[in-house]
Scaffold this active site. Structure first.
Site, short mmCIF file in Angstrom:
data_model
loop_
_atom_site.label_atom_id
_atom_site.label_comp_id
_atom_site.label_asym_id
_atom_site.label_seq_id
_atom_site.Cartn_x
_atom_site.Cartn_y
_atom_site.Cartn_z
N ASP A 1 36.45 34.69 49.59
CA ASP A 1 37.28 35.17 48.48
C ASP A 1 37.30 34.07 47.43
OD1 ASP A 1 39.16 36.73 47.02
OD2 ASP A 1 40.78 35.49 47.79
N SER A 2 37.77 34.43 46.25
CA SER A 2 37.92 33.42 45.21
C SER A 2 38.97 32.38 45.60
CB SER A 2 38.35 34.09 43.92
OG SER A 2 39.52 34.85 44.15
N CYS B 1 36.99 39.63 48.33
CA CYS B 1 37.50 39.62 46.95
C CYS B 1 37.11 40.92 46.24
CB CYS B 1 36.86 38.42 46.26
SG CYS B 1 37.25 38.26 44.53
N GLU C 1 50.40 33.32 43.62
CA GLU C 1 49.99 31.96 43.95
C GLU C 1 51.13 30.97 43.75
OE1 GLU C 1 46.10 31.14 42.38
OE2 GLU C 1 45.28 32.49 43.90
N CYS D 1 43.25 44.49 44.71
CA CYS D 1 43.16 43.02 44.57
C CYS D 1 43.75 42.42 45.83
CB CYS D 1 43.97 42.57 43.34
SG CYS D 1 44.11 40.78 43.21
N HIS E 1 45.48 39.90 46.40
CA HIS E 1 46.83 39.32 46.36
C HIS E 1 47.94 40.36 46.45
CE1 HIS E 1 44.52 35.94 45.00
NE2 HIS E 1 45.58 35.19 44.78
#
Ligand code: DGL
Length: 261
Positions: free
Chosen positions: A6-7, A69, A148, A180, A182
């Site tokens: 993932d990023s 991702c 984050e 996404c 997140h």
């Protein structure tokens, strides 16, 4: 080993489900924290990063790749499949298949990063399966930094989620895809703001099940993957923030290994 990239941090929500579904298969995770976010970069750049991420995981001994991702899944997967001869799973297909298989779902909402929404991949794949479905997309660029920062339950986060979801609520979506990595961490707020009757879809469980089913059909590969090596988390930049959120996602202490690509 199952290689997952993932990023950055969000793909650990996918890794967690893979670890649950396949407890005997060690995972080699790469979070490209030095270059995150991918979601506001061009498809060319995301593809270049995804090629390097995959190469790294294969060098570590991964025999299956999971692109955790959404931004990379929506822009780089065709190139990855052409470049590497290895089973490759991405996060778009499981969410699309879950959404189209739900009864009484006509209007489907999709939220994601700019890269994912601009790629139009969710709409394309949903329409390929059922052209009667109506798809409404909304990019939500502020949600990744909020997660984050660990702002998972702040009033400001609730307000921003509400604002992003309003156009989809107005369209009366019946299902909402969390496009996404997140967003599963904001699932409670998202469900609350979009409304109880809307089915919220997170692809990580469906992906883990698809991977487990694939390995059942490929027992030699599964045996090979189940070798007794520890699961490892690699990052291209080590930060305290990553450590804290990773522990929250995986609900255990984690050790990070720093790597350069
Ligand atoms: N992992 C990305 C995704 O799922 C979100 C974070 C980023 O923009 O890099 O689209």
């Amino acid at each position: 080993m199952i290689g997952i990239f993932d990023s950055g941090i969000g793909g650990l929500t996918v890794a967690r489900e893979v670890m649950r579904a396949l407890p005997d298969c060690p995972v080699c995770y790469l979070g490209d924290t030095a270059r995150t976010p991918y979601g506001n970069k061009s498809p060319e750049t995301v593809t270049r990063f995804a090629l390097q991420d995959t190469e790294f995981l294969l060098d570590q001994g991964a025999r299956v790749i999971v692109v955790a991702c959404n931004s990379a899944s929506s822009t780089a997967v065709d190139t990855l499949r052409k470049t590497f001869d290895v089973p490759l799973f991405e996060v778009i297909t499981p969410a699309v298949e879950t959404a189209v298989s739900l009864p009484r779902v006509k209007n489907i909402g999709v939220i994601g990063t700019r890269a994912t929404v601009k790629s139009g991949i969710y709409e394309r794949m949903i329409k390929e399966r059922d052209e009667q479905k109506r798809v409404f997309q909304k990019e939500c660029p502020l949600l990744v930094p909020l997660v984050e920062e660990g702002w998972l339950d702040k009033p400001e986060t609730r307000m921003i989620v509400k604002k992003y979801l309003l156009p989809l609520k107005v369209r009366q979506v019946d299902a909402l895809i969390l496009g996404c990595t997140h967003y599963p961490l904001l699932r409670g707020i998202i469900q609350q703001k979009i409304g109880k009757r809307v089915k919220v879809i997170d692809s990580s469980q469906a992906l883990a099940q698809a991977l487990a089913a694939f390995l059942e059909q490929n027992p030699a590969l599964k045996r090979d993957l189940s070798r007794d090596v520890p699961s490892l988390i690699h990052v291209t930049d080590v930060t305290e923030q990553f450590q804290t959120i990773a522990q929250r996602i995986l609900r255990k202490n984690v050790t990070l290994t720093h790597v350069s690509l």
